[in-house]
Design a protein around this motif. Structure first.
Motif, PDB file in Angstrom:
ATOM      1  N   UNK A  90      46.061 -10.358  82.214  1.00 21.21           N
ATOM      2  CA  UNK A  90      45.205 -11.467  82.626  1.00 21.21           C
ATOM      3  C   UNK A  90      45.849 -12.231  83.772  1.00 21.21           C
ATOM      4  N   UNK A  91      45.003 -12.986  84.449  1.00 24.70           N
ATOM      5  CA  UNK A  91      45.420 -13.836  85.571  1.00 24.70           C
ATOM      6  C   UNK A  91      45.122 -15.284  85.214  1.00 24.70           C
ATOM      7  N   UNK A  92      46.069 -16.183  85.480  1.00 19.54           N
ATOM      8  CA  UNK A  92      45.861 -17.610  85.251  1.00 19.54           C
ATOM      9  C   UNK A  92      46.307 -18.374  86.490  1.00 19.54           C
ATOM     10  N   UNK A  93      45.516 -19.341  86.879  1.00 16.48           N
ATOM     11  CA  UNK A  93      45.935 -20.209  87.982  1.00 16.48           C
ATOM     12  C   UNK A  93      46.954 -21.199  87.439  1.00 16.48           C
ATOM     13  N   UNK A 145      49.530 -18.379  91.067  1.00 19.37           N
ATOM     14  CA  UNK A 145      48.891 -17.718  89.938  1.00 19.37           C
ATOM     15  C   UNK A 145      49.957 -16.998  89.117  1.00 19.37           C
ATOM     16  N   UNK A 146      49.674 -16.822  87.844  1.00 20.67           N
ATOM     17  CA  UNK A 146      50.537 -16.038  86.966  1.00 20.67           C
ATOM     18  C   UNK A 146      49.765 -14.820  86.494  1.00 20.67           C
ATOM     19  N   UNK A 147      50.398 -13.656  86.599  1.00 22.82           N
ATOM     20  CA  UNK A 147      49.843 -12.432  86.055  1.00 22.82           C
ATOM     21  C   UNK A 147      50.673 -12.031  84.838  1.00 22.82           C
ATOM     22  N   UNK A 148      50.009 -11.787  83.730  1.00 20.44           N
ATOM     23  CA  UNK A 148      50.661 -11.257  82.525  1.00 20.44           C
ATOM     24  C   UNK A 148      50.241  -9.805  82.394  1.00 20.44           C
ATOM     25  N   UNK A 149      51.221  -8.904  82.440  1.00 19.01           N
ATOM     26  CA  UNK A 149      50.930  -7.467  82.527  1.00 19.01           C
ATOM     27  C   UNK A 149      51.636  -6.716  81.401  1.00 19.01           C
ATOM     28  N   UNK A 150      50.912  -6.315  80.350  1.00 17.12           N
ATOM     29  CA  UNK A 150      51.523  -5.429  79.363  1.00 17.12           C
ATOM     30  C   UNK A 150      51.905  -4.113  80.046  1.00 17.12           C
ATOM     31  N   UNK A 151      53.165  -3.723  79.954  1.00 11.13           N
ATOM     32  CA  UNK A 151      53.636  -2.534  80.675  1.00 11.13           C
ATOM     33  C   UNK A 151      54.734  -1.854  79.881  1.00 11.13           C
ATOM     34  N   UNK A 152      54.785  -0.528  80.025  1.00 17.25           N
ATOM     35  CA  UNK A 152      55.822   0.238  79.326  1.00 17.25           C
ATOM     36  C   UNK A 152      57.190   0.034  79.963  1.00 17.25           C
ATOM     37  N   UNK A 153      57.213  -0.358  81.227  1.00 10.70           N
ATOM     38  CA  UNK A 153      58.484  -0.558  81.920  1.00 10.70           C
ATOM     39  C   UNK A 153      58.316  -1.616  82.988  1.00 10.70           C
ATOM     40  N   UNK A 154      59.445  -2.174  83.442  1.00  8.26           N
ATOM     41  CA  UNK A 154      59.407  -3.131  84.530  1.00  8.26           C
ATOM     42  C   UNK A 154      58.862  -2.515  85.800  1.00  8.26           C
ATOM     43  N   UNK A 155      59.190  -1.237  86.043  1.00  7.47           N
ATOM     44  CA  UNK A 155      58.714  -0.549  87.248  1.00  7.47           C
ATOM     45  C   UNK A 155      57.189  -0.452  87.248  1.00  7.47           C
ATOM     46  N   UNK A 156      56.616  -0.205  86.076  1.00  9.20           N
ATOM     47  CA  UNK A 156      55.159  -0.121  85.985  1.00  9.20           C
ATOM     48  C   UNK A 156      54.528  -1.471  86.321  1.00  9.20           C
TER      49      UNK A 156
END
Length: 247
Positions: A143-146, A152-163
Motif C-alpha cells: 500500500x501507499x500512504x501520504x 509518501x510511504x510504500x509498504x511492500x511485502x517482499x521475500x527479500x530486500x532486493x525484491x
C-alpha cells in the motif's frame, strides 16, 4: 437537549492537551445526538472525535440505515483528501503490524521548484498523479500512504530486500516516464526513495528508510537508496539503471 448542552459544556472544559479525553467527550456527545436522531450533529461531533482520536471511535445506537455514513466518516479519516491514498493516520494505525513488509520513504525531487514555477494548482495535480502512479506500481498486499507534504510511504511485502528495491525502483521509473508535459509544458517530475528491508521494529524501519532517503538525495536524486552488504547503495533511474555505492 439539556443533556446535550451539559455534555457540550463538558467538552469545552477538556484541555486540548488530552486527546483521549477529547475523543471520549466528542464520542459521547455524538452518541447522544444519534439517540435523538439528530444525525447532522452526531456526524459533526464524530468528525471532531476522529480528529482527536489515536484509535477510531465508535458511536453507540446508530441504526443500520445510517451506518454507511459512519463508515464513510471512518474511510475519510484514513484517506488523504488530495491524493486519495491512505494518510498518516492510517499508517500510524497499521505500522505496528507490518512485520513482513519492507518500507520505503519516497520524496518528490525539487517539489518546491514545481510549486514556485508552475503554481500550487499544478503542484496539487502532480501530487495526485504521483500517488496514483505509486499505487499502480505496487504488488498485491502493498500500500501507499501520504506521509506529509510531498512524502509518501510504500509498504511492500517482499521475500527479500532486493525484491522490494525492484518494486520501488519500478515505481520511480514510472513517475519519470509519465508524460508530464501534458500537465504543463516544461514540467518534469522525479522521485527519490530510501528502502529499509523487513527487519526489526517497524517504527525503527520507517526511521531508517527516511535516513536512507536523504542519502539518495545527496547521491543525485531520481534514485533509490538501500543497504547492501553493509553499504548504502544507490540505484539511479535516469542514468541507465546503474548501481553505485554512496560516498
Amino acid at each position: 437537549m439539556t443533556r446535550n448542552r451539559t455534555q457540550a459544556a463538558h467538552v469545552r472544559d477538556v484541555p486540548d492537551s488530552d486527546p483521549s479525553a477529547l475523543t471520549a467527550a466528542y464520542e459521547s456527545l455524538a452518541s447522544a445526538f444519534a439517540e435523538q436522531g439528530d444525525w447532522r450533529s452526531a456526524y459533526e461531533h464524530l468528525r471532531s472525535a476522529l480528529h482527536h482520536a489515536r484509535d477510531l471511535p465508535t458511536v453507540a445506537g446508530v441504526p443500520e440505515q445510517h451506518r454507511h455514513e459512519v463508515e464513510r466518516l471512518r474511510h475519510e479519516s484514513l484517506t488523504d483528501p488530495l491524493t486519495g491514498s491512505h494518510n498518516r493516520r492510517y499508517l500510524d494505525r497499521v505500522l505496528p503490524g507490518l512485520g513482513s513488509a519492507a518500507l520505503a520513504m519516497v520524496d518528490l525531487d525539487h517539489f518546491k521548484d514545481v510549486n514556485d514555477r508552475f503554481g500550487h494548482d499544478v503542484g496539487d495535480r502532480v501530487l495526485r498523479h504521483v500517488a496514483r502512479i505509486l499505487r499502480q506500481a505496487l504488488p498485491t498486499g502493498a500500500f501507499c500512504a501520504r506521509y506529509g507534504g510531498e512524502e509518501f510511504v510504500l509498504a511492500v511485502p517482499a521475500r527479500s530486500g532486493a525484491e522490494a528495491v525492484r518494486v520501488v525502483h519500478r515505481a520511480g521509473a514510472r513517475v519519470e516516464a509519465f508524460p508530464w508535459s501534458r500537465v504543463r509544458p516544461g514540467l518534469a517530475v522525479t522521485v527519490s526513495a530510501g528502502v529499509a528491508a523487513a527487519d526489526g521494529d517497524p517504527h525503527t524501519r520507517l526511521r531508517l528508510a527516511d535516513q536512507i532517503l536523504y542519502q539518495a538525495k545527496r547521491g543525485g536524486r531520481n534514485s533509490v537508496a538501500f543497504h547492501s552488504a553493509g553499504d548504502v547503495r544507490i540505484l539511479h533511474t535516469l542514468s541507465g539503471h546503474r548501481t553505485a555505492p554512496h560516498s
